[in-house]
Design an enzyme around this catalytic site. Structure first.
Site, short mmCIF file in Angstrom:
data_model
loop_
_atom_site.label_atom_id
_atom_site.label_comp_id
_atom_site.label_asym_id
_atom_site.label_seq_id
_atom_site.Cartn_x
_atom_site.Cartn_y
_atom_site.Cartn_z
N ARG A 220 11.98 -6.41 5.14
CA ARG A 220 11.80 -4.94 5.16
C ARG A 220 12.70 -4.21 5.90
NH1 ARG A 220 5.76 -1.98 5.50
NH2 ARG A 220 6.02 -3.09 7.41
N LYS B 271 1.12 -1.30 -0.06
CA LYS B 271 -0.09 0.04 0.05
C LYS B 271 0.95 1.33 0.06
CE LYS B 271 -2.20 -1.06 3.94
NZ LYS B 271 -1.44 -2.57 3.92
N ARG C 91 -9.92 1.08 7.98
CA ARG C 91 -9.68 -0.51 8.31
C ARG C 91 -10.87 -1.07 8.89
NH1 ARG C 91 -3.71 0.43 8.58
NH2 ARG C 91 -2.71 -1.60 8.91
N ARG D 275 11.42 -2.50 11.04
CA ARG D 275 10.02 -1.59 11.98
C ARG D 275 10.02 -2.74 12.97
NH1 ARG D 275 5.22 0.10 8.35
NH2 ARG D 275 3.78 -0.90 9.71
N ARG E 253 -1.04 -9.15 13.27
CA ARG E 253 -1.35 -8.10 12.33
C ARG E 253 -2.24 -8.80 11.22
NH1 ARG E 253 3.96 -5.41 10.63
NH2 ARG E 253 2.59 -4.13 9.29
#
Ligand code: AP5
Length: 229
Positions: free
Chosen positions: A127, A15, A90, A160, A171
């Site tokens: 990531r 996203k 969301r 992160r 998540r």
């Protein structure tokens, strides 16, 4: 008519990556609730203090807080020509309030990025964010290991905090429970679109462009029919 895009998808669907591309292509503002909340946490603002725990554990921040944050952000002049929303809504409640906010503006174009859980997990464990320039990196370096240094500014790359494997699993669970019903809410929307997010990034951007241009036409047609009534 302003161009109001909503990107929906599981964590790591791309996203943020695609919102940056759409901002550039269409000359509209990117509004990322995850980035806004992380900035608040890092700056230790009162909002940051309220949301830090939920974010660290992969839970959603409460609807009332999120709606307040987004309502304020969407009242600023830079979004008058349109925006790409990354990470909001969301929940069905957030979507209902966003629809109300857009009553006197153009309706949103909701687009789902579809990516499998296995691919999400692979992406998020790889990531890294640059502490120097803030750029996001994904994938491995030519030696097959996760990158250590930013190829743009040489800064150190860090993970992160919510990209820990257990937190990512949480998540994903939250996405299934809270956000999949939101996709059902939007499915009947005139401009709803769904794009395969597992393709290479440039192909995803192309597919999004095609979906947005088609959806824009449908929104305009629906608006002109309504005006003629
Ligand atoms: P947020 O920051 O929005 O996190 P998220 O939705 O989990 O999404 P991510 O940022 O992890 O992934 P992304 O889809 O943007 O993927 P990206 O482009 O980075 O929210 C964080 C937290 O804030 C939430 O958990 C919640 O606590 C809170 N929050 C935020 N909004 C909220 C709301 N509305 N309500 C309640 N709480 C809220 O890509 C991921 C990686 O994959 C990168 O490394 C990238 O380089 C790579 N990549 C991207 N595209 C591709 C591709 N096509 N192929 C291969 N690799 C790719």
């Amino acid at each position: 008519m302003s161009l109001n895009i909503v990107l929906i998808g599981p964590p790591g669907a791309g996203k943020g990556t695609q919102a940056d591309q759409l901002r550039r292509i269409y000359g509209i503002s990117k509004v990322s609730t995850g980035e806004m909340l992380r900035d608040a946490v890092n700056a230790r603002t009162p909002l940051g203090a309220r949301v830090a725990e939920a974010m660290a554990s992969g839970r959603l921040v409460g609807d009332a807080v999120m709606i307040e944050v987004v309502r304020e952000r969407l009242s600023r002049p830079d979004v008058a020509a349109g925006y790409v929303l990354d990470g909001f809504p969301r929940t069905v409640e957030q979507a209902r309030v966003l629809d109300e906010m857009m009553m006197r503006r153009a309706p949103v174009i909701p687009i789902v990025l579809r990516v499998s859980e296995g691919e999400v997990m692979r992406r998020l464990l790889q990531r890294r964010l640059c502490v120097g320039c803030g750029l996001t990196w994904g994938g491995l370096d030519p030696g097959g290991t996760v990158q250590q240094r930013c190829a743009r500014c040489g800064g150190a790359l860090v993970r992160r905090p919510d990209d820990d494997a257990d937190v990512v699993r949480n998540r994903l669970r939250v996405f299934e429970e809270a956000t999949v019903p939101l996709i059902e809410y939007y499915r009947g929307h005139v401009a709803f679109a769904s794009v395969d997010g597992s393709q290479p990034p440039s192909r995803v951007t192309e597919a999004l462009r095609a979906a947005i241009d088609k959806a824009r036409g449908m929104v305009r047609h629906a608006a002109s029919q309504q005006a003629a009534r």
